[in-house]
Design a protein around this motif. Sequence first.
Motif, PDB file in Angstrom:
ATOM      1  N   SER A  63       0.830  -1.214   0.000  1.00  0.00           N
ATOM      2  CA  SER A  63       0.000   0.000   0.000  1.00  0.00           C
ATOM      3  C   SER A  63       0.862   1.262   0.000  1.00  0.00           C
ATOM      4  CB  SER A  63      -0.969   0.001   1.178  1.00  0.00           C
ATOM      5  OG  SER A  63      -0.300   0.221   2.388  1.00  0.00           O
ATOM      6  N   VAL A  64       1.986   1.246   0.722  1.00  0.00           N
ATOM      7  CA  VAL A  64       2.866   2.411   0.757  1.00  0.00           C
ATOM      8  C   VAL A  64       3.479   2.649  -0.625  1.00  0.00           C
ATOM      9  CG1 VAL A  64       5.041   3.313   1.692  1.00  0.00           C
ATOM     10  CG2 VAL A  64       3.375   2.254   3.212  1.00  0.00           C
ATOM     11  N   ILE A  65       3.927   1.590  -1.273  1.00  0.00           N
ATOM     12  CA  ILE A  65       4.529   1.736  -2.604  1.00  0.00           C
ATOM     13  C   ILE A  65       3.489   2.203  -3.610  1.00  0.00           C
ATOM     14  CG2 ILE A  65       5.610   0.491  -4.515  1.00  0.00           C
ATOM     15  CD1 ILE A  65       7.038  -1.229  -2.376  1.00  0.00           C
ATOM     16  N   ARG A  66       2.293   1.669  -3.535  1.00  0.00           N
ATOM     17  CA  ARG A  66       1.226   2.121  -4.446  1.00  0.00           C
ATOM     18  C   ARG A  66       0.921   3.600  -4.244  1.00  0.00           C
ATOM     19  NH1 ARG A  66      -2.873  -3.062  -4.235  1.00  0.00           N
ATOM     20  NH2 ARG A  66      -1.996  -4.124  -6.055  1.00  0.00           N
ATOM     21  N   MET A  67       0.847   4.015  -2.976  1.00  0.00           N
ATOM     22  CA  MET A  67       0.586   5.417  -2.674  1.00  0.00           C
ATOM     23  C   MET A  67       1.715   6.299  -3.200  1.00  0.00           C
ATOM     24  SD  MET A  67       2.008   7.825  -0.435  1.00  0.00           S
ATOM     25  CE  MET A  67       3.020   6.585   0.301  1.00  0.00           C
ATOM     26  N   LEU A  68       2.945   5.859  -3.026  1.00  0.00           N
ATOM     27  CA  LEU A  68       4.094   6.627  -3.488  1.00  0.00           C
ATOM     28  C   LEU A  68       4.112   6.722  -5.012  1.00  0.00           C
ATOM     29  CD1 LEU A  68       6.669   8.131  -2.857  1.00  0.00           C
ATOM     30  CD2 LEU A  68       7.870   5.944  -2.741  1.00  0.00           C
ATOM     31  N   ARG A  69       3.819   5.630  -5.684  1.00  0.00           N
ATOM     32  CA  ARG A  69       3.770   5.653  -7.150  1.00  0.00           C
ATOM     33  C   ARG A  69       2.653   6.581  -7.637  1.00  0.00           C
ATOM     34  NH1 ARG A  69       3.511   0.374 -10.026  1.00  0.00           N
ATOM     35  NH2 ARG A  69       4.291   1.618 -11.753  1.00  0.00           N
ATOM     36  N   ALA A  70       1.540   6.600  -6.919  1.00  0.00           N
ATOM     37  CA  ALA A  70       0.438   7.497  -7.288  1.00  0.00           C
ATOM     38  C   ALA A  70       0.862   8.959  -7.099  1.00  0.00           C
ATOM     39  CB  ALA A  70      -0.798   7.190  -6.452  1.00  0.00           C
ATOM     40  N   SER A  71       1.591   9.248  -6.025  1.00  0.00           N
ATOM     41  CA  SER A  71       2.073  10.609  -5.788  1.00  0.00           C
ATOM     42  C   SER A  71       3.052  11.033  -6.880  1.00  0.00           C
ATOM     43  CB  SER A  71       2.763  10.711  -4.428  1.00  0.00           C
ATOM     44  OG  SER A  71       1.845  10.513  -3.393  1.00  0.00           O
ATOM     45  N   ILE A  72       3.908  10.117  -7.288  1.00  0.00           N
ATOM     46  CA  ILE A  72       4.867  10.403  -8.353  1.00  0.00           C
ATOM     47  C   ILE A  72       4.126  10.664  -9.658  1.00  0.00           C
ATOM     48  CG2 ILE A  72       6.703   9.393  -9.785  1.00  0.00           C
ATOM     49  CD1 ILE A  72       7.644   7.952  -7.167  1.00  0.00           C
ATOM     50  N   LYS A  73       3.143   9.825  -9.957  1.00  0.00           N
ATOM     51  CA  LYS A  73       2.367   9.985 -11.194  1.00  0.00           C
ATOM     52  C   LYS A  73       1.614  11.319 -11.178  1.00  0.00           C
ATOM     53  CE  LYS A  73       1.808   7.468 -14.288  1.00  0.00           C
ATOM     54  NZ  LYS A  73       2.588   7.502 -15.553  1.00  0.00           N
ATOM     55  N   LYS A  74       1.039  11.688 -10.034  1.00  0.00           N
ATOM     56  CA  LYS A  74       0.327  12.961  -9.924  1.00  0.00           C
ATOM     57  C   LYS A  74       1.282  14.120 -10.172  1.00  0.00           C
ATOM     58  CE  LYS A  74      -2.262  15.866  -6.707  1.00  0.00           C
ATOM     59  NZ  LYS A  74      -1.540  17.056  -7.128  1.00  0.00           N
ATOM     60  N   SER A 126      12.679  13.639 -12.780  1.00  0.00           N
ATOM     61  CA  SER A 126      14.068  13.212 -12.646  1.00  0.00           C
ATOM     62  C   SER A 126      14.206  12.473 -11.311  1.00  0.00           C
ATOM     63  CB  SER A 126      14.994  14.427 -12.672  1.00  0.00           C
ATOM     64  OG  SER A 126      14.791  15.208 -11.507  1.00  0.00           O
ATOM     65  N   GLU A 127      15.373  11.886 -11.090  1.00  0.00           N
ATOM     66  CA  GLU A 127      15.619  11.187  -9.821  1.00  0.00           C
ATOM     67  C   GLU A 127      15.488  12.161  -8.635  1.00  0.00           C
ATOM     68  OE1 GLU A 127      16.548   7.712  -9.052  1.00  0.00           O
ATOM     69  OE2 GLU A 127      15.538   7.617 -10.974  1.00  0.00           O
ATOM     70  N   ASP A 128      15.997  13.385  -8.803  1.00  0.00           N
ATOM     71  CA  ASP A 128      15.893  14.384  -7.736  1.00  0.00           C
ATOM     72  C   ASP A 128      14.438  14.737  -7.441  1.00  0.00           C
ATOM     73  OD1 ASP A 128      18.598  14.529  -7.296  1.00  0.00           O
ATOM     74  OD2 ASP A 128      18.896  16.344  -8.497  1.00  0.00           O
ATOM     75  N   ASP A 129      13.622  14.825  -8.496  1.00  0.00           N
ATOM     76  CA  ASP A 129      12.202  15.124  -8.313  1.00  0.00           C
ATOM     77  C   ASP A 129      11.509  13.990  -7.566  1.00  0.00           C
ATOM     78  OD1 ASP A 129      12.534  17.521  -9.688  1.00  0.00           O
ATOM     79  OD2 ASP A 129      11.942  16.653 -11.616  1.00  0.00           O
ATOM     80  N   VAL A 130      11.866  12.752  -7.897  1.00  0.00           N
ATOM     81  CA  VAL A 130      11.284  11.588  -7.213  1.00  0.00           C
ATOM     82  C   VAL A 130      11.696  11.612  -5.738  1.00  0.00           C
ATOM     83  CG1 VAL A 130      11.237   9.065  -7.098  1.00  0.00           C
ATOM     84  CG2 VAL A 130      11.131  10.202  -9.315  1.00  0.00           C
ATOM     85  N   LEU A 131      12.958  11.960  -5.476  1.00  0.00           N
ATOM     86  CA  LEU A 131      13.418  12.072  -4.081  1.00  0.00           C
ATOM     87  C   LEU A 131      12.610  13.124  -3.331  1.00  0.00           C
ATOM     88  CD1 LEU A 131      17.320  11.860  -4.186  1.00  0.00           C
ATOM     89  CD2 LEU A 131      15.745  10.318  -3.041  1.00  0.00           C
ATOM     90  N   GLU A 132      12.302  14.236  -3.985  1.00  0.00           N
ATOM     91  CA  GLU A 132      11.483  15.278  -3.358  1.00  0.00           C
ATOM     92  C   GLU A 132      10.118  14.734  -2.965  1.00  0.00           C
ATOM     93  OE1 GLU A 132      10.964  19.044  -5.362  1.00  0.00           O
ATOM     94  OE2 GLU A 132      13.103  19.085  -5.874  1.00  0.00           O
ATOM     95  N   VAL A 133       9.509  13.958  -3.856  1.00  0.00           N
ATOM     96  CA  VAL A 133       8.198  13.377  -3.570  1.00  0.00           C
ATOM     97  C   VAL A 133       8.296  12.439  -2.373  1.00  0.00           C
ATOM     98  CG1 VAL A 133       6.362  11.883  -4.459  1.00  0.00           C
ATOM     99  CG2 VAL A 133       7.389  13.604  -5.956  1.00  0.00           C
ATOM    100  N   ILE A 134       9.335  11.612  -2.337  1.00  0.00           N
ATOM    101  CA  ILE A 134       9.514  10.678  -1.219  1.00  0.00           C
ATOM    102  C   ILE A 134       9.699  11.452   0.083  1.00  0.00           C
ATOM    103  CG2 ILE A 134      11.003   8.891  -0.232  1.00  0.00           C
ATOM    104  CD1 ILE A 134      11.603   8.019  -3.158  1.00  0.00           C
ATOM    105  N   MET A 135      10.533  12.491   0.053  1.00  0.00           N
ATOM    106  CA  MET A 135      10.763  13.287   1.267  1.00  0.00           C
ATOM    107  C   MET A 135       9.484  13.976   1.724  1.00  0.00           C
ATOM    108  SD  MET A 135      14.651  14.772   0.819  1.00  0.00           S
ATOM    109  CE  MET A 135      14.202  15.868  -0.492  1.00  0.00           C
ATOM    110  N   ARG A 136       8.681  14.445   0.782  1.00  0.00           N
ATOM    111  CA  ARG A 136       7.411  15.090   1.135  1.00  0.00           C
ATOM    112  C   ARG A 136       6.481  14.078   1.808  1.00  0.00           C
ATOM    113  NH1 ARG A 136       5.802  17.717  -3.686  1.00  0.00           N
ATOM    114  NH2 ARG A 136       5.100  15.700  -4.399  1.00  0.00           N
ATOM    115  N   GLU A 137       6.434  12.861   1.282  1.00  0.00           N
ATOM    116  CA  GLU A 137       5.586  11.826   1.881  1.00  0.00           C
ATOM    117  C   GLU A 137       6.062  11.469   3.292  1.00  0.00           C
ATOM    118  OE1 GLU A 137       2.762  10.611   0.700  1.00  0.00           O
ATOM    119  OE2 GLU A 137       2.879  11.736  -1.163  1.00  0.00           O
ATOM    120  N   ILE A 138       7.372  11.404   3.480  1.00  0.00           N
ATOM    121  CA  ILE A 138       7.914  11.111   4.815  1.00  0.00           C
ATOM    122  C   ILE A 138       7.556  12.236   5.775  1.00  0.00           C
ATOM    123  CG2 ILE A 138      10.052  10.906   6.150  1.00  0.00           C
ATOM    124  CD1 ILE A 138      11.219   9.332   3.770  1.00  0.00           C
TER     125      ILE A 138
END
Length: 147
Positions: A24-35, A45-57
């Motif tokens: 569920s966490v990975i699905r939510m994270l992938r949805a946030s990335i897609k959004k 980019s990889e940096d943008d994906v890291l930003e999304v992960i940090m925002r979720e944390i």
Amino acid sequence: MSLVKQLEQDMKSALKNKEKTKLSVIRMLRASIKKEEIDRRHALSEDDVLEVIMREIKQRKDSLSEYEKAGREELAQKEREEIEILQAYLPEQLSEEEVRALVQQVIQEVGAATKADMGRVMGAIMPRVKGKADGRLVNRLVQESLR
């Protein structure tokens, strides 16, 4: 391997191994990335994906503190588990001592002396620690150093 591909593989693995929380966490994270990709109208980019992960944390840490204040231990534990899963996708975190040394180095580089220089110091240090250190820790250490 890119983070997006790693997430895809981990999602398949979690599905096969029936790891509900991780899935569920990975699905939510992938949805946030897609959004975020849809909002920006281009692949991240990889940096943008890291930003999304940090925002979720960060969102989960905020929720965790609220649950702990309210005495909702079962919900707080769920947030802790999700934070742990998300942190696995971040680069290795810098220790407080490493961040402190970097803060001192940046303060010398920009010639900062007082709290009025805090913006310059933060502007110079944050790109260097992106994804490797919590912004609150960096902020606290800069404030301590600029007294």
